[in-house]
Motif scaffolding. Structure first.
Motif, PDB file in Angstrom:
ATOM      1  N   LEU A  25       0.934  -1.108   0.089  1.00 54.03           N
ATOM      2  CA  LEU A  25       0.073  -0.206   0.099  1.00 54.03           C
ATOM      3  C   LEU A  25       0.776   1.227   0.176  1.00 54.03           C
ATOM      4  N   ARG A  26       1.947   1.170   0.824  1.00 57.49           N
ATOM      5  CA  ARG A  26       2.960   2.411   0.535  1.00 57.49           C
ATOM      6  C   ARG A  26       3.492   2.605  -0.342  1.00 57.49           C
ATOM      7  N   LYS A  27       3.803   1.476  -1.194  1.00 51.27           N
ATOM      8  CA  LYS A  27       4.403   1.670  -2.631  1.00 51.27           C
ATOM      9  C   LYS A  27       3.255   2.197  -3.679  1.00 51.27           C
ATOM     10  N   MET A  28       2.245   1.657  -3.412  1.00 49.56           N
ATOM     11  CA  MET A  28       1.222   2.101  -4.450  1.00 49.56           C
ATOM     12  C   MET A  28       0.784   3.651  -4.107  1.00 49.56           C
ATOM     13  N   ARG A  29       0.947   4.312  -2.840  1.00 49.45           N
ATOM     14  CA  ARG A  29       0.417   5.494  -2.548  1.00 49.45           C
ATOM     15  C   ARG A  29       1.659   6.252  -3.176  1.00 49.45           C
ATOM     16  N   THR A  30       2.948   5.868  -2.871  1.00 50.27           N
ATOM     17  CA  THR A  30       4.241   6.622  -3.435  1.00 50.27           C
ATOM     18  C   THR A  30       4.216   6.851  -5.025  1.00 50.27           C
ATOM     19  N   CYS A  31       3.738   5.739  -5.538  1.00 47.67           N
ATOM     20  CA  CYS A  31       3.722   5.680  -7.057  1.00 47.67           C
ATOM     21  C   CYS A  31       2.514   6.660  -7.585  1.00 47.67           C
ATOM     22  N   LEU A  32       1.471   6.685  -6.720  1.00 46.65           N
ATOM     23  CA  LEU A  32       0.303   7.551  -7.194  1.00 46.65           C
ATOM     24  C   LEU A  32       0.713   8.892  -6.952  1.00 46.65           C
ATOM     25  N   MET A  33       1.624   9.176  -5.986  1.00 46.65           N
ATOM     26  CA  MET A  33       1.777  10.539  -5.487  1.00 46.65           C
ATOM     27  C   MET A  33       2.559  11.130  -6.517  1.00 46.65           C
TER      28      MET A  33
END
Length: 271
Positions: A25-33
């Motif tokens: 989830l952290r990686k997905m959030r970073t990617c989205l950001m």
């Protein structure tokens, strides 16, 4: 999962799956950001290009009007914080009661109303087009004495002598200077021993918050509209490393202002 005497134990597989999920989830959030920031950069890129062909100097003329309008609203919303910040300014007065204060990046003079009666003020401001609004504040705050207005950046206070002032004030300035460390060095240089640097600055939010998400994504646009204002600076670290004898610092949330600049630090450092 096992239970012994009413105590529940999760298997190592359960812990591992939960940890893996959090990392994902952290990686997905970073990617989205990062993707959203790239979109924002692409949208504002033409305006950055216009700056290089001469429109930046035009915006420097317009920005003081915008800044003055915003400052009036900001001052109303931050009144209690500012009153608390400056309430002990008189502590740094001399034995004869005199207090000589230098404000870095004074803008339209929004802080003048909080300074004690009889205080002698030196104003520095890098944008000369701010002066009409600054003069209006001077006229409205006759309880102060104004020594001079210097058109200087905070990184180079060449016209101010070493150890010549009792207090330096810096509010909503360190977000937009080119070199935070250099500004703090200059503030420390011009302060007398035992003098204080007062600060109130918006800073970067905790990386786990949606405020940080917005700061990171929209910073290119904010920087453009705010004449160099950066919303992702951890300014408290610069203050900690500036070499002052004492640092009195608080992290606050300014709930009434824009989400982008809600996290603030306030306090004072003593030389």
């Amino acid at each position: 999962m096992a239970s012994i005497s009413g105590v529940i134990f999760l298997s190592s597989e359960g812990f591992s799956a939960e940890a893996t999920s959090r990392v994902f989830l952290r990686k997905m959030r970073t990617c989205l950001m990062r993707s959203c920031r790239l979109v924002c950069l692409a949208l504002v890129a033409p305006f950055y290009l216009l700056q290089f062909i001469g429109l930046r100097s035009l915006y420097k003329r317009v920005f003081p009007f915008l800044a003055n309008t915003i400052t009036i609203t900001y001052n109303d919303k931050m009144h209690n914080f500012k009153r608390e910040l400056f309430r002990n300014l008189a502590r740094f007065a001399n034995a004869d009661g005199s207090l000589r204060l230098l404000e870095i990046g004074c803008g339209s003079g929004a802080n003048f109303r909080y300074y004690p009666y009889g205080c002698a003020v030196i104003c520095t401001e890098p944008n000369p087009h701010m002066e009409p609004y600054l003069r209006l504040s001077m006229d409205a705050n006759q309880h102060l004495t104004y020594e001079e207005v210097l058109v200087l950046p905070g990184e180079d206070l060449r016209d101010v002598r070493d150890e010549s002032v009792d207090v330096v004030v810096c509010t909503l300035v360190l977000c937009s200077v080119n070199d935070v460390g250099r500004v703090l060095q200059e503030a420390r240089r011009v302060l007398r021993r035992g003098g204080a640097l007062y600060f109130l600055e918006h800073v970067v939010s905790d990386p786990s918050t949606w405020t940080y998400f917005c700061q990171y994504v929209f910073e290119p646009l904010w920087y453009l509209l705010g004449d160099g204002c950066t919303v992702t600076r951890a300014t408290w670290r610069n203050l900690e490393a500036a070499g002052f004898a004492e640092l009195h610092l608080r992290h606050i949330e300014a709930q009434e202002v824009s989400l982008m600049i809600r996290p603030h630090i306030m306090g004072y450092s003593i030389k």
